[in-house]
Design an enzyme around this catalytic site. Structure first.
Site, short mmCIF file in Angstrom:
data_model
loop_
_atom_site.label_atom_id
_atom_site.label_comp_id
_atom_site.label_asym_id
_atom_site.label_seq_id
_atom_site.Cartn_x
_atom_site.Cartn_y
_atom_site.Cartn_z
N HIS A 93 0.84 -1.19 0.00
CA HIS A 93 0.00 0.00 0.00
C HIS A 93 0.87 1.24 0.00
O HIS A 93 1.89 1.30 0.68
CB HIS A 93 -0.89 0.00 1.26
N ASP A 172 -14.51 2.75 7.72
CA ASP A 172 -13.51 3.70 7.22
C ASP A 172 -14.12 4.61 6.16
O ASP A 172 -13.87 5.82 6.15
CB ASP A 172 -12.29 2.98 6.66
N ARG A 179 -14.10 13.06 7.43
CA ARG A 179 -12.78 13.69 7.61
C ARG A 179 -12.47 14.63 6.46
O ARG A 179 -11.91 15.70 6.63
CB ARG A 179 -11.70 12.61 7.74
N SER A 194 -7.13 4.10 9.40
CA SER A 194 -7.83 4.02 8.12
C SER A 194 -7.10 3.06 7.17
O SER A 194 -7.70 2.13 6.61
CB SER A 194 -7.90 5.43 7.53
N LYS A 198 -8.15 -1.31 6.42
CA LYS A 198 -8.43 -1.85 5.07
C LYS A 198 -7.44 -2.96 4.74
O LYS A 198 -7.79 -3.97 4.14
CB LYS A 198 -8.36 -0.73 4.04
N1 URA Z 1 -5.16 6.85 2.82
C1 URA Z 1 -6.14 6.20 3.50
O1 URA Z 1 -6.56 5.11 3.12
N2 URA Z 1 -6.64 6.77 4.61
C2 URA Z 1 -6.20 7.96 5.09
O2 URA Z 1 -6.68 8.40 6.11
C3 URA Z 1 -5.19 8.63 4.37
C4 URA Z 1 -4.68 8.04 3.24
#
Ligand code: URA
Length: 449
Positions: A93, A172, A179, A194, A198
């Site tokens: 990621h 999320d 947010r 967050s 995931k």
């Molecule tokens: N990427 C994400 O998945 N979440 C965040 O809060 C910031 C970047």
């Protein structure tokens, strides 16, 4: 713990969580579960959640709280069970970079090294491009895989790249949407929870993170980016999933290409051993960390030698061909780039100033380069917008390079003159040239294993 403050007569109340967090107190597991449960069933209104998010931005969260939040968000939807794929399944990621086509190289490279890769990716929104959109530049490539087919494919060919579904960590999605509009994105515990929720829900047990730092990244300073990387690694440890992380410079786009077809071509060239130095270096660093962690190499040097051989022998490219074919794509693109969508015209954007005067490239604002591609249709203004896969920007120099006024600083791939004009205007804001030599910046700022 704020249990005394937030539980009245055995009942947790959102107002008390907000007050407790505002005073810098920590929440316990029960309170975090209450919070995430309330977000999911709609019993916590947006105004209370927004107030709590703002309190977290100011007061932070402990590692333990961040791990509770991550776990609760992860379990707010489906959690993929990849246990049948073996003891090590990798996922990667990036916190979002311009020109970041690393996944397209990294997934086949690691699969060729014998590490199963189960990668769920997103579409582009805002200024960063999405891997899923880039893959759609390959004719026929299917990104909407059913969970069963996704797992089957990893079992069969050692890798799959699918689109992230809303069923994974849905809490999320709800928190992120708030947010985004309440000025509460830039909080280390919130970003860590967050991202990690995931990643954990996607089921892999070897998580490799690339945390970007610099202008245009969520973390502008190296110090903050290191803190975010260390927080995610600690959350992984607390939740018993190994996390490897690198902190990388985003003071300029990664590689030269920014767009869809142009980025896929650059990724293919990297798999052929002709990639840009920075992209190559990043894939080697991330890959070496993963190979050592997975026990495929005893140290980084041995790991990098393995990765280089996979590229020079053509095995990594062959793995990409398998991935493309397994997902319905036309693998002839690997040798015939004309099969992908292309813009009608190419024209240079020139280094400004009196022709022939020496110039050094000090900075390339990735966000502006991304905007240059976006004004031509390569990016979305809102979710669901179509993207133009053929347009794009190909930088002709990187920070620290010497040029002369009148040289090409970038090539713009465009369809109409108005697209070219709009993109050139953005590029004029993207490049900073100076009259004396400047040092090249270092891509990899830190590795956390
Ligand atoms: N990427 C994400 O998945 N979440 C965040 O809060 C910031 C970047």
């Amino acid at each position: 713990m704020v249990t005394a403050n937030s539980v009245r007569g055995g009942q947790i109340r959102m107002i008390d969580l907000i007050l407790g967090k505002r005073q810098g107190k920590s929440h316990n597991r029960q309170e975090i579960d209450f919070l995430v449960g309330g977000i999911m069933d709609g019993s916590i209104p947006d105004y209370q959640l927004s107030a709590w998010l703002m309190a977290v931005c100011w007061q932070g969260m402990t590692l333990e709280e961040t791990a509770f939040l991550t776990d609760a968000m992860c379990n707010s939807g489906s959690v993929l069970d990849l246990s049948e794929l073996g003891s090590v399944v990798g996922d990667k990621h990036s916190t979002g970079g311009v020109g970041d086509k690393t996944t397209l190289v990294f997934v086949p490279l690691l699969a060729a090294a014998g590490i199963p890769m189960a990668k769920l990716s997103g579409r582009g929104l805002g200024h960063t491009g999405g891997t899923i959109d880039k893959l759609e530049a390959i004719p026929g490539f299917q990104v909407d895989l059913k969970t069963k087919d996704f797992i089957e494919q990893v079992k069969k060919i050692g890798m799959a790249i699918g689109g992230q579904t809303a069923e994974l960590a849905p809490a999320d999605g709800k928190i992120y949407a708030l947010r985004d509009v309440t000025g509460t994105v830039e909080s280390i515990p919130l970003i860590a929870a967050s991202v990690m929720s995931k990643k954990l829900a996607a089921g892999a047990n070897l998580i490799i993170l690339d945390v970007k730092c610099g202008k245009g990244a969520f973390m502008e300073t190296e110090e903050k980016a290191k803190e975010l990387a260390a927080t995610m690694a600690s959350v992984g440890r607390l939740l018993k999933r190994p996390v490897l992380a690198v902190v990388t410079d985003m003071e300029q786009p990664l590689g030269f290409a920014v767009g869809h077809t142009v980025e896929v071509i650059e990724a293919i060239e990297t798999l052929k051993g002709n990639g840009p130095d920075d992209l190559n270096e990043l894939c080697m660093e991330l890959g070496a960390l993963a190979l050592v962690e997975a026990g495929k190499a005893s140290d980084k040097e041995q790991a990098q030698a393995i990765l280089k051989e996979l590229i020079s022998s053509g095995k990594a490219l062959n793995a990409f061909a398998k991935l493309i074919e397994a997902q319905g794509g036309d693998s002839r693109v690997l040798t015939d780039y004309s099969l992908m969508p292309h813009a009608k015209h190419q024209k240079a954007y020139l280094v400004p100033g009196q022709a022939g005067a020496p110039k050094w490239l000090e900075h390339i604002d990735g966000r502006k380069v991304a905007e240059a591609a976006k004004v031509m249709g390569a990016g979305r203004v809102k979710k669901g917008d179509p993207v133009d896969l053929g347009v794009g920007i190909i930088l002709q120099a990187k920070c620290g390079d010497a040029l002369k006024a009148g040289d090409a600083a970038a090539i713009i791939n465009y369809d109409t003159d108005s697209q070219y004009e709009a993109a050139a205007a953005k590029l004029a804001e993207a490049f900073t040239f100076v009259d004396k030599a400047v040092a090249k910046s270092k891509l990899i700022k830190a590795s956390i294993a």
